[in-house]
Scaffold this active site. Structure first.
Site, PDB file in Angstrom:
ATOM      1  N   SER A   1      48.923 -62.920 -19.957  1.00  0.00           N
ATOM      2  CA  SER A   1      49.161 -63.470 -19.505  1.00  0.00           C
ATOM      3  C   SER A   1      49.100 -63.574 -17.978  1.00  0.00           C
ATOM      4  CB  SER A   1      50.844 -64.349 -19.452  1.00  0.00           C
ATOM      5  OG  SER A   1      51.043 -65.344 -19.406  1.00  0.00           O
TER       6      SER A   1
ATOM      7  N   GLU B   1      46.362 -72.177 -28.125  1.00  0.00           N
ATOM      8  CA  GLU B   1      46.618 -72.281 -26.553  1.00  0.00           C
ATOM      9  C   GLU B   1      46.214 -73.086 -25.822  1.00  0.00           C
ATOM     10  OE1 GLU B   1      47.278 -68.823 -24.540  1.00  0.00           O
ATOM     11  OE2 GLU B   1      46.908 -67.413 -26.464  1.00  0.00           O
TER      12      GLU B   1
ATOM     13  N   HIS C   1      50.388 -68.643 -27.289  1.00  0.00           N
ATOM     14  CA  HIS C   1      50.450 -67.924 -26.401  1.00  0.00           C
ATOM     15  C   HIS C   1      50.986 -66.624 -26.210  1.00  0.00           C
ATOM     16  CE1 HIS C   1      49.183 -66.913 -21.376  1.00  0.00           C
ATOM     17  NE2 HIS C   1      50.608 -66.545 -21.601  1.00  0.00           N
TER      18      HIS C   1
END
Length: 301
Positions: free
Chosen positions: A150, A242, A272
């Site tokens: 991320s 995502e 995600h």
């Protein structure tokens, strides 16, 4: 999709709806607490298979996670996610422990400074210091692999760009899991996957970005906009549903267009940072990591 994955997806979607309620740029206490607990949960299964050691540096907060079945002399520098606003050392050691045990390699887990208390470039500065500390501890750049998820996935590429700018030898490879590489959120998937994504919203990402910096188009914030020429081989994982899918797809295309080696794996219907969840898909895709390490480090498994 297996039943467990469907149930997990539904639970993630329910939590996702609650996460945007009361979103504040000034208060992230609840998110930080929950994320740190997740880290402890991830590491729990493997805790008897590792040892830990504090990195000897007054400038950073980091620990080495060493598997008891250590077989390789390389090291992974792991940068956690959390939108630059959450994630402490306990959280970083969660997936860092899994990486160490499953790949028989030492992992350096960094708890970089968080926004909004510490805005850009604090996280990047800490990442540079951690990389240089690894070199001081005896690792050559050819033994160092960057890995992040991320925000941490974007940060590993920003780190590589900063090292290149400073004339510091680059690591031998990069592993990125759902990297947030475009904080301007300009990709098509932010709209196209808006109703598909069970795990993230643009509203929340905008809050994170606002906390971190007002320079979202800087290549050291959004590495998608940087000069990627000369970066080491990359392995990128991303979920097909995502909203941030474009961040990975566009980054992969630009890496390849810049003459870099890059492998992109898009997991259909996944969300995600799906690789951090114990689904059948995640377990299968995790097998790509030791293969990648074998290619760039000539590691033993």
């Amino acid at each position: 999709m297996e039943l467990f994955t469907k149930m997990l997806r539904a639970n993630i979607a329910a939590v996702n709806k609650l996460a945007d309620i009361g979103t504040s740029e000034k208060s992230h206490t609840v998110q930080r607490t929950l994320q740190d607990r997740i880290g402890g949960y991830m590491a729990h299964e493997y805790i008897s298979e590792i040892t830990t050691q504090t990195v000897n540096s007054p400038d950073i907060q980091a620990e080495y996670v060493t598997p008891k079945k250590l077989k390789n002399d390389g090291v992974i520098l792991y940068l956690h996610g959390g939108g630059y606003v959450s994630g402490d050392l306990k959280y970083a050691k969660g997936f860092g422990t899994i990486l160490a045990v499953q790949n028989n390699i030492r992992v350096c887990c960094l708890a970089y400074r968080l926004a909004p208390e510490n805005v850009y470039p604090a996280a990047l500065d800490d990442a540079v210091k951690a990389y240089c500390q690894l070199i001081s501890d005896g690792y050559s750049p050819s033994q160092i692999v960057l890995c992040g998820e991320s925000a941490g996935g974007g940060l590993v590429f920003a780190l590589a760009l900063k090292l290149k700018e400073q004339g510091i030898e680059l690591p031998c490879g990069i592993i990125a899991i759902s990297p947030w590489s475009d904080l301007t959120m300009s990709g098509d998937s932010y709209q196209e996957n808006r109703e598909k994504d069970p795990s993230m919203t643009k509203k929340r990402l905008q809050c994170y970005a606002n906390c971190y910096t007002d320079r979202t188009d800087s290549p050291f914030v959004s590495p998608l906009f940087g000069n990627l020429k000369g970066l080491p081989p990359s392995l990128i994982f991303v979920g097909g549903d995502e909203i941030m899918l474009s961040d990975s797809v566009d980054l992969h295309k630009k890496l390849c267009g810049s003459g870099c080696k890059s492998k992109l794996h898009i997991a259909p219907e996944m969300w995600h940072i799906y690789l951090l969840y114990s689904t059948k898909q995640a377990k299968e895709d995790m097998k790509m990591i030791p293969e990648f390490l074998k290619e760039i480090l000539n590691v033993k498994q």
